[in-house]
Design an enzyme around this catalytic site. Structure first.
Site: not given
Length: 287
Positions: A121, A98, A54
């Site tokens: 996200d 994450q 990423k």
């Protein structure tokens, strides 16, 4: 093999070219780059690999990335505190925690510490609700990437029967909501669904999101169905690829299908968040 491959690498590359153009325009207008903060807890090798990927994509697109590494022993309260600080930081446009976090941490509490305007996200309850009600919130990155991939191949969804195998709040459930918004008829299944093969055999579109390698047998796939495999474990998806490809019209590979689209969606939404933050500042402090 008869199925056309849904090439997430190729489609994401085209999306990231557009992201790079949007970032150039943003920098010219506001004299700064959009910024994505990534929070990584613990030392899971796969998570470290994903975060590096990423960061690399951010760099190629001109997006600034800020990485926060925390020990696996961090408490939920400490993690929530760090995320809230990022939420309050005007220099940060997007926040990514994450997944998964180590056992013992309340992941949902950590997700909910992300300000909705920085939830690029799409993991918070607010994002899920605004997405489900089509009110403009950020989409969960993987489901959003799936939809972008289907769109890139002009795959019609209206009136189709879609079966989503998986009920994760950041993958299976939002994927079904996005398909429903496209006028598909959606059935949710999971690893404990009785006669799972019978349900899948009825599907025009199958989204495999259970995280169970080989759960979906190729012989279950309806001839001509579209198969999207969002499962991933040791380079293996939830679907028996070779057998399913003999029956499907379109299918994603693992890897190279859904994964690159997830990152592309994350960056698209980071740039969108940056524009929205600057727009809000201009309204608050007009020239």
């Amino acid at each position: 093999m008869t199925a056309t491959i849904l090439d997430g690498r190729a489609v994401s590359a085209r999306i990231l070219e557009r992201v790079s153009d949007d970032v150039e325009k943003f920098v010219a207008a506001y004299d700064r780059a959009p910024t994505l903060a990534t929070v990584l807890v613990g030392d899971d090798p796969a998570s470290h690999t994903y975060v590096r990927m990423k960061a690399n994509r951010c760099a190629k697109a001109g997006i600034s990335s800020r990485r926060i590494d925390l020990a696996a022993e961090v408490t939920t309260a400490e993690l929530v505190g760090r995320i809230r600080a990022l939420s309050d930081d005007p220099a940060v446009d997007g926040i990514l925690l994450q997944h998964p976090v180590p056992a013992g941490i309340d992941e949902r509490a950590a997700f909910e510490a992300i300000a909705p305007g920085k939830d690029v996200d799409g993991v918070t309850r607010t994002s899920f609700a605004t997405m489900a009600f089509a009110e403009g919130g950020f989409e969960s990155a993987t489901p959003g990437g799936i939809m972008a991939l289907l769109d890139a191949y002009d795959i019609p969804l209206s009136g189709k029967h879609a079966v989503v195998v998986g009920r994760s709040p950041i993958l299976g459930k939002p994927a079904g909501m996005l398909l429903l918004a496209r006028d598909a008829t959606v059935t949710y299944c999971h690893s404990r669904t009785p006669s799972l093969g019978d349900r899948i055999a009825e599907a025009d579109v199958v989204v495999a999101a259970a995280g169970r390698p080989g759960l979906i047998r190729g012989e279950w796939i309806k001839p001509g169905a579209v198969v999207v495999d969002a499962g991933y474990a040791d380079n293996t998806g939830d679907v028996e690829f070779e057998a399913a490809a003999e029956r499907a019209s379109f299918i994603t590979p693992v890897p190279g299908g859904v994964g690159p689209m997830t990152i592309a969606t994350l960056l698209v939404q980071t740039v969108r968040a940056a524009y929205e933050h600057e727009s809000a500042r201009e309204k608050e402090f007009p020239m």
